[in-house]
Design a protein around this motif. Structure first.
Motif, short mmCIF file in Angstrom:
data_model
loop_
_atom_site.label_atom_id
_atom_site.label_comp_id
_atom_site.label_asym_id
_atom_site.label_seq_id
_atom_site.Cartn_x
_atom_site.Cartn_y
_atom_site.Cartn_z
N LEU A 165 13.11 37.96 -133.69
CA LEU A 165 13.54 36.84 -134.55
C LEU A 165 13.30 37.16 -136.01
O LEU A 165 14.13 36.87 -136.87
CB LEU A 165 12.79 35.56 -134.15
CG LEU A 165 13.29 34.88 -132.88
CD1 LEU A 165 12.29 33.84 -132.42
CD2 LEU A 165 14.62 34.22 -133.14
N ILE A 166 12.14 37.79 -136.32
CA ILE A 166 11.86 38.12 -137.72
C ILE A 166 12.89 39.12 -138.22
O ILE A 166 13.41 38.99 -139.34
CB ILE A 166 10.44 38.69 -137.88
CG1 ILE A 166 9.41 37.67 -137.42
CG2 ILE A 166 10.17 39.05 -139.33
CD1 ILE A 166 8.03 38.24 -137.32
N ALA A 167 13.23 40.13 -137.38
CA ALA A 167 14.23 41.12 -137.80
C ALA A 167 15.55 40.43 -138.10
O ALA A 167 16.21 40.72 -139.09
CB ALA A 167 14.41 42.17 -136.71
N VAL A 168 15.94 39.48 -137.23
CA VAL A 168 17.21 38.77 -137.42
C VAL A 168 17.18 37.96 -138.71
O VAL A 168 18.12 37.97 -139.50
CB VAL A 168 17.49 37.86 -136.20
CG1 VAL A 168 18.60 36.89 -136.50
CG2 VAL A 168 17.82 38.70 -134.99
N ILE A 169 16.05 37.29 -138.97
CA ILE A 169 15.96 36.46 -140.17
C ILE A 169 15.98 37.32 -141.43
O ILE A 169 16.67 37.01 -142.39
CB ILE A 169 14.69 35.59 -140.13
CG1 ILE A 169 14.81 34.55 -139.02
CG2 ILE A 169 14.47 34.88 -141.46
CD1 ILE A 169 13.53 33.84 -138.71
N LEU A 170 15.23 38.43 -141.41
CA LEU A 170 15.11 39.23 -142.63
C LEU A 170 16.35 40.05 -142.91
O LEU A 170 16.76 40.19 -144.06
CB LEU A 170 13.91 40.17 -142.53
CG LEU A 170 12.53 39.53 -142.51
CD1 LEU A 170 11.47 40.61 -142.45
CD2 LEU A 170 12.31 38.69 -143.74
N PHE A 171 16.98 40.62 -141.88
CA PHE A 171 18.04 41.59 -142.13
C PHE A 171 19.42 41.11 -141.70
O PHE A 171 20.41 41.48 -142.29
CB PHE A 171 17.73 42.91 -141.40
CG PHE A 171 16.46 43.57 -141.83
CD1 PHE A 171 16.40 44.30 -143.00
CD2 PHE A 171 15.32 43.44 -141.07
CE1 PHE A 171 15.23 44.90 -143.41
CE2 PHE A 171 14.13 44.05 -141.47
CZ PHE A 171 14.10 44.78 -142.64
N PHE A 172 19.50 40.31 -140.64
CA PHE A 172 20.80 40.00 -140.05
C PHE A 172 21.19 38.53 -140.17
O PHE A 172 21.68 37.92 -139.22
CB PHE A 172 20.84 40.44 -138.59
CG PHE A 172 20.69 41.92 -138.43
CD1 PHE A 172 21.73 42.78 -138.72
CD2 PHE A 172 19.48 42.46 -138.02
CE1 PHE A 172 21.59 44.15 -138.60
CE2 PHE A 172 19.33 43.83 -137.91
CZ PHE A 172 20.38 44.67 -138.20
#
Lengths: 174, 339
Positions: free
Chosen positions: B244-251
């Motif tokens: 979820l953090i990856a999605v929020i930060l990058f995607f």
């Protein structure tokens, strides 16, 4: 009836938790349990920071003290405990200096509390035109720049020193 | 507050299906068919597992340190789940509006190390202790490249709040507004983040802490029944959290990937109206389906790569990921100043 202030309640709850777990550190025979109690002390202090509107300080407290220093302490205690074989127990030695130190500290606290010692305001955060994080960042780069740079140099020295101490053993063996 | 109430049941359901998906994905990668007996295509396999785990005896070894042993799984789960407090779910449903957002998240996630140490030391078994030591060494080292990769995004977005990072990626052109497209060099921090997040959640190729061929089960060797299930729940919780953090930060967080193309207003159709139920449903749908895709990649990596050695794990973190991460922070600073 006066309205109950939940911030005050939470403050006393966490302060009580901090004091009780600090006492448990002293009472506990097992040194490992003492270290885990120290986690609770730090967590409750962080919680007190957060309810007194010092959110950034509270999170930094968790990050630095629990995430960094305590983990290192646990490593130290656990490794010595298992290598040594015997159980590590807390003991009572050097009672006279301890009593003198305790009395001195109690006197310092007592004389401080003689003057009126108000609790911090729990109310809504004072209105700033910038957020707290921004204020901290701007101050670091302007008013506190020397302190920041000195800390950075000090940490770099510690890092190089640690790498040197850890690395030299392997150099000798070759 | 509402986001939190949605994430907890979602996490519990997710774990059941993730275990099933993991089995099926691994079977597919290895040219097998996976579980087939329980229900159609083995779909009831995970439910059977849960039923079995509930019935098992809660064994506590005699020589174990009872208090630490009993508390450890709870400490691990609570510290992982506290991280969900600051995650947003859609434009209206946001978690805690704490100003420190992602900084708070990183701080509380690092607390699960304490739970792992409690489990490893409390079990009073050499396999558990070795597993815990490895796990802690790994998590503490990989927190640095992870933090540096996140720092790149924070520097560009100039906020710590995850909801504000999401709001900066809103736009009619869909995926064009995502950070990874807006700032193309973020692909390097993303790869660093992904590798470090695998290490944080103890997944293969970084599953040294549980390395079943050497350490039996690592720090959870001595656990059985429901306490073991709680440890497993927090492992999958961690996987979902880092995805979820990856999605929020990058995607692009809860934003739609589809752009508006002239009269074909795909972005508007798949975003709903902010303030109404449609926006919440679409936002939740997009953020969760992107996270599911990330989890699939994690499983794909798990069944493709072999486990790395301890010294390889350390040198990857300190000699490669950390210097590259520092350099990318430098690049982000220059980009912010001059672009």
């Amino acid at each position: 009836m006066e309205q109950i202030n939940f911030n005050i309640l939470a403050f006393y709850g966490f302060a009580g938790l901090a004091v009780i777990s600090a006492l448990m550190i002293l009472m506990s025979k097992n040194i490992i349990h003492s270290v885990f109690m120290l986690v609770l002390v730090f967590l409750s202090v962080a919680a007190i920071y957060i309810i007194t509107n010092a959110e950034f300080v509270g999170v930094t407290q968790i990050m630095v003290y629990i995430g960094g220093i305590l983990i290192l302490m646990m490593f130290g205690v656990m490794l010595t405990n298992r290598i040594d074989g015997g159980k590590m127990l807390t003991e009572h030695r050097r009672i006279i200096p301890a009593v003198l130190l305790g009395l001195g500290l109690a006197f310092v606290f007592y004389s401080t509390l003689q003057t009126k010692f108000p609790l911090a305001e729990f109310g809504p955060q004072s209105e700033l035109d910038k957020s707290v994080t921004e204020t901290i960042g701007i101050n670091f780069m302007t008013h506190q720049l020397v302190a920041l740079e000195l800390t950075a140099v000090l940490l770099l020295m510690a890092l190089i020193g640690a790498a040197f101490l850890a690395g030299s053993k392997f150099e000798d063996k070759k | 507050m509402i986001a939190f109430l949605i994430y907890l049941p979602f996490l519990l359901v997710f774990v059941i299906f993730a275990v099933y998906a993991e089995r099926k994905v691994s079977a597919f990668m290895q040219d097998r068919i996976g579980p087939m007996e329980t229900g159609k295509f083995g779909i009831l396999q995970s439910f059977a597992d849960v039923l079995k785990m509930m019935q098992k005896e809660d064994i506590i070894a005699l020589a174990a340190d009872r208090k630490l042993f009993l508390m450890a799984p709870l400490v691990i789960f609570v510290s992982v789940f506290t991280g969900y407090a600051v995650l947003p779910l859609s434009a209206d449903i946001q978690g805690s509006a704490a100003e420190t957002g992602i900084y708070f998240l990183l701080a509380v996630i690092s607390l699960d190390v304490i739970g792992i140490l409690m489990a490893g030391w409390g079990s009073n078994s050499k396999f558990s202790l070795f597993g815990a030591m490895r796990s802690v060494a790994q998590i503490v080292s990989y927190e640095i490249p992870l933090g540096l990769a996140i720092l790149c995004v924070i520097m560009l977005m100039q906020t710590l709040s995850l909801q504000e990072i999401s709001l900066q990626q809103v736009g009619g052109l869909g995926f064009i507004h995502w950070n990874i497209i807006q700032y193309p060099f973020l692909i390097v921090p993303f790869v660093i983040y992904f590798i470090a997040s695998l290490a944080e959640s103890n997944r293969t190729p970084f599953d040294l802490p549980e390395a079943e061929s050497e350490l039996i089960g690592g720090f959870h060797t001595e656990y059985s029944g429901f306490r073991w299930a709680v440890i497993m729940l927090s492992e999958y919780g961690m996987m979902l959290l880092v995805s979820l953090i990856a999605v929020i930060l990058f995607f692009g967080s809860w934003n739609t990937p589809l752009p508006n193309l002239g009269p074909v207003r795909l972005a508007d159709w798949t975003s709903g109206t902010v303030g109404q139920l449609s926006a919440d449903v679409w936002g939740t749908f997009w953020i969760l389906s992107k996270a599911m895709l990330m989890i699939f990649v994690q499983m794909w990596v798990r069944w493709t790569y072999p486990r790395i050695r301890v010294d390889q794990m350390m040198s990857l973190s300190w000699k490669y990921l950390t210097p590259i991460g520092l350099f990318m922070v430098f690049v982000s600073g220059f980009w912010k100043l001059w672009m």
